[in-house]
Design a protein around this motif. Structure first.
Motif, PDB file in Angstrom:
ATOM      1  N   ALA A   1      -1.440  -8.476  10.191  1.00 45.57           N
ATOM      2  CA  ALA A   1      -1.362  -8.052   8.790  1.00 45.57           C
ATOM      3  C   ALA A   1      -0.032  -7.338   8.631  1.00 45.57           C
ATOM      4  CB  ALA A   1      -2.514  -7.128   8.423  1.00 45.57           C
ATOM      5  N   PHE A   2       0.854  -7.892   7.828  1.00 53.24           N
ATOM      6  CA  PHE A   2       2.168  -7.290   7.602  1.00 53.24           C
ATOM      7  C   PHE A   2       2.095  -6.423   6.347  1.00 53.24           C
ATOM      8  CE2 PHE A   2       2.929 -11.279   9.878  1.00 53.24           C
ATOM      9  CZ  PHE A   2       3.629 -10.790  10.986  1.00 53.24           C
TER      10      PHE A   2
ATOM     11  N   ALA B   1       8.597  -8.481   5.264  1.00 52.71           N
ATOM     12  CA  ALA B   1       7.180  -8.831   5.234  1.00 52.71           C
ATOM     13  C   ALA B   1       6.985 -10.294   4.848  1.00 52.71           C
ATOM     14  CB  ALA B   1       6.434  -7.913   4.260  1.00 52.71           C
TER      15      ALA B   1
ATOM     16  N   ALA C   1       5.419 -12.992   7.461  1.00 52.13           N
ATOM     17  CA  ALA C   1       4.171 -13.642   7.064  1.00 52.13           C
ATOM     18  C   ALA C   1       4.319 -15.156   7.064  1.00 52.13           C
ATOM     19  CB  ALA C   1       3.738 -13.146   5.687  1.00 52.13           C
TER      20      ALA C   1
ATOM     21  N   GLN D   1      -0.443 -14.497   7.563  1.00 54.79           N
ATOM     22  CA  GLN D   1      -0.828 -13.186   7.043  1.00 54.79           C
ATOM     23  C   GLN D   1      -2.342 -13.081   6.950  1.00 54.79           C
ATOM     24  OE1 GLN D   1       0.000 -10.208   6.666  1.00 54.79           O
ATOM     25  NE2 GLN D   1       0.477  -9.611   4.568  1.00 54.79           N
TER      26      GLN D   1
END
Length: 259
Positions: free
Chosen positions: A11-12, A24, A28, A33
């Motif tokens: 999870a970014f 991000a 992802a 993600q």
């Protein structure tokens, strides 16, 4: 045949700055993600302040947090690189962090609780110096400290505001807390103490109406307090990942030889 190791899921999360948002999106796209509850590792993109926020929000969940620096301060962060993330995570050193639990009593008698990963600080609220009594595990150790403030810092926070106030740097696995005054006036020669992480520290604000004091747990501020109790949490933990070869211990040693 060798069984293939399951891939990590990520999870970014971003601090919201343009650099962090761009990172991000890039990560992802490369690694996929997941939501925070469904991810194996939370990758925090920003600076130390944002990383502390992520650690507080995921405290006690068992999630591993890996920070990559996309902010202005990054002592707790790893270097940002888009490539090889899974390999870096698999070889990373994991450090367990326990937060401080702060309970503050306001002048109106109400109470407030907050968690701090770095430090709990008391600060004078006006031009008047603060006067604070310090009690450790039920025993008064300092009847009256006249100062701008006083800090209780964890090992993780010992390189932050505590260090700027001339407090000691503490290795992350040391069972210690730093008690550090901010601009002490009386007793002038007192420079603080190292305490067991099992200690309960109580601050009582003397002459409170004349010398008001605020209490801060990381970024949570409680105004006009009369007393504050601080202890390390016995139940809550967070797990922070550092790149192999750049562990917290290595950073602590390097920091002490800077000049």
């Amino acid at each position: 045949m060798h069984q293939q190791r399951p891939r990590k899921t990520f999870a970014f999360v971003s601090s919201g700055t343009p650099d962090a948002e761009q990172a991000a999106v890039q990560l992802a796209k490369a690694y996929g993600q997941r939501s925070i509850p469904d991810a194996d590792v939370i990758v925090a993109l920003g600076g130390d302040g944002f990383l502390l926020q992520v650690l507080r929000e995921t405290m006690g969940t068992g999630k591993q947090v890996y920070g990559m620096n996309r902010g202005t301060v990054g002592f707790l962060m790893n270097e940002f690189r888009a490539d090889g993330l899974e390999e870096r995570i698999l070889s990373a050193d994991a450090e367990t962090i326990r937060p401080l639990e702060m309970e503050a009593v306001r002048a109106d008698g109400t109470t407030a609780q907050a968690l701090a990963i770095n430090e709990v600080s008391l600060f004078r609220q006006s031009y008047q110096a603060a006067k604070i009594r310090i009690t450790i595990d039920g025993q008064v150790r300092l009847d009256e400290l006249t100062c701008d403030g006083v800090i209780v810092a964890t090992p993780a926070g010992s390189t932050a505001y505590n260090l700027s106030a001339q407090g000691p740097i503490i290795p992350l696995d040391a069972p210690l807390l730093a008690l550090t005054p901010v601009c002490p006036f009386r007793p002038r020669r007192w420079r603080g103490a190292l305490l067991s992480n099992r200690s309960a520290v109580r601050f009582d604000v003397l002459e409170q109406p004349k010398r008001p004091v605020n209490a801060v747990a990381d970024h949570t501020e409680i105004k006009s307090v009369t007393s504050v109790t601080v202890r390390e949490s016995a139940t809550l933990t967070a797990t922070l990942l550092f790149d192999a070869g750049h562990s917290w211990d290595e950073r602590i040693i390097a920091e002490q030889f800077r000049y």
